[in-house]
Design an enzyme around this catalytic site. Sequence first.
Site, PDB file in Angstrom:
ATOM      1  N   GLU A  66     -14.752 -32.980   6.178  1.00 17.51           N
ATOM      2  CA  GLU A  66     -14.059 -32.909   7.458  1.00 17.51           C
ATOM      3  C   GLU A  66     -14.039 -34.293   8.121  1.00 17.51           C
ATOM      4  OE1 GLU A  66     -12.494 -30.351   7.941  1.00 17.51           O
ATOM      5  OE2 GLU A  66     -13.629 -28.496   7.658  1.00 17.51           O
ATOM      6  N   ASN A  81      -6.203 -31.347   9.445  1.00 15.14           N
ATOM      7  CA  ASN A  81      -7.027 -32.346  10.146  1.00 15.14           C
ATOM      8  C   ASN A  81      -7.362 -33.556   9.263  1.00 15.14           C
ATOM      9  OD1 ASN A  81      -8.921 -31.374   8.366  1.00 15.14           O
ATOM     10  ND2 ASN A  81     -10.361 -30.613   9.899  1.00 15.14           N
ATOM     11  N   HIS A 132      -8.706 -33.408   6.179  1.00 20.84           N
ATOM     12  CA  HIS A 132      -9.824 -33.264   5.238  1.00 20.84           C
ATOM     13  C   HIS A 132      -9.333 -33.210   3.796  1.00 20.84           C
ATOM     14  CE1 HIS A 132      -9.890 -28.525   5.525  1.00 20.84           C
ATOM     15  NE2 HIS A 132      -9.179 -28.891   4.478  1.00 20.84           N
ATOM     16  N   ASP A 148     -14.915 -27.148  -4.211  1.00 21.44           N
ATOM     17  CA  ASP A 148     -15.758 -26.615  -3.144  1.00 21.44           C
ATOM     18  C   ASP A 148     -15.906 -25.097  -3.229  1.00 21.44           C
ATOM     19  OD1 ASP A 148     -13.069 -26.230  -2.517  1.00 21.44           O
ATOM     20  OD2 ASP A 148     -13.089 -27.545  -0.790  1.00 21.44           O
TER      21      ASP A 148
HETATM   22  C1  F6R Z   1      -9.600 -26.229  -1.182  1.00 26.74           C
HETATM   23  C2  F6R Z   1      -9.785 -27.474  -0.459  1.00 26.74           C
HETATM   24  C3  F6R Z   1      -9.125 -27.748   0.839  1.00 26.74           C
HETATM   25  C4  F6R Z   1      -7.632 -27.432   0.834  1.00 26.74           C
HETATM   26  C5  F6R Z   1      -7.010 -27.731   2.195  1.00 26.74           C
HETATM   27  C6  F6R Z   1      -5.559 -27.314   2.254  1.00 26.74           C
HETATM   28  O1  F6R Z   1     -10.338 -26.226  -2.379  1.00 26.74           O
HETATM   29  O2  F6R Z   1     -10.512 -28.284  -0.929  1.00 26.74           O
HETATM   30  O3  F6R Z   1      -9.313 -29.084   1.192  1.00 26.74           O
HETATM   31  O4  F6R Z   1      -7.006 -28.195  -0.151  1.00 26.74           O
HETATM   32  O5  F6R Z   1      -7.724 -27.059   3.186  1.00 26.74           O
HETATM   33  O6  F6R Z   1      -5.484 -25.927   2.149  1.00 26.74           O
HETATM   34  P1  F6R Z   1      -4.070 -25.194   1.973  1.00 26.74           P
HETATM   35  O7  F6R Z   1      -3.531 -25.634   0.664  1.00 26.74           O
HETATM   36  O8  F6R Z   1      -4.399 -23.728   2.002  1.00 26.74           O
HETATM   37  O9  F6R Z   1      -3.236 -25.650   3.123  1.00 26.74           O
END
Ligand code: F6R
Length: 257
Positions: A143, A136, A138, A67
């Site tokens: 989301e 959450n 995702h 992403d």
């Molecule tokens: C990032 C992504 C997100 C993260 C998630 C956890 O490329 O796709 O889904 O993996 O938000 O983020 P952290 O590791 O910072 O807790």
Amino acid sequence: MLVIVKETSRQMSAEAAEIVANRLRKKPNLVIGFATGSTPLGLYKLLVRMHKEDGLDFSKVTTFNLDEYVGLPPSHEASYGRYMRQHLFRHLNIPEQSIHLPDGMADDVDAHCEWYEEEIRKAGGIDLQILGIGANGHIAFNEPGSSLGSRTRIKTLAGTTLRDNARFFKRRQDLPKYAITMGVGTIMDAKEILLLATGRGKAEALRAAVEGPITAQCPASIVQLHRKVFIVLDKDAASKLAGSYPDSWHSSLLLER
Ligand code: F6R
């Protein structure tokens, strides 16, 4: 689905690095899906070390990131392009043309997303997709409420995600509201998935993903349907799981396959 619970986040990263290195040694032209965020940083450090000290070769690898924020150029300090260069790409020998990131500055976002999907297809699909998980539930920026069959597209970021990610932006008003993200269906097409999580803040999301019902309200729960998913956690992230999972899994048993 194989859930591996390690004592510490450092051990989680080491286990994850063993899995990635094993797959890369078996298939030098591995197609790897990369995630950003805090969770894979320890893994990326270890991959850099394995490249520099043990000669782990990335020269034939193709990469696709999950992403990118819409409206952020790759030069922006909070862009995922910058993150990847800083933490991984500039330390490894992946040819520039083999690296793919969604372009947050694309003029025609829909056409760009179609192109991204096509590039993944042309590469033969993703062999190993690395994932973090949002508090959450995702995965990538899919989301809660995201279609479980979705493909790469633009998504509005949830309020909780904006709050969680505000730490990466100097000024809150600079935080993007949209992201381009691989879809849940895109992720599920990967031949193997390696989902990582650390810390108590992820414990509830992990419980819902691993032991809850499969629901778009927790997009990560879809991985229960994947045929080859490794979930590597530290004890804190696993603290709300009711099932018992190996805490001293011997990677080699798993990695023979
Ligand atoms: C990032 C992504 C997100 C993260 C998630 C956890 O490329 O796709 O889904 O993996 O938000 O983020 P952290 O590791 O910072 O807790």
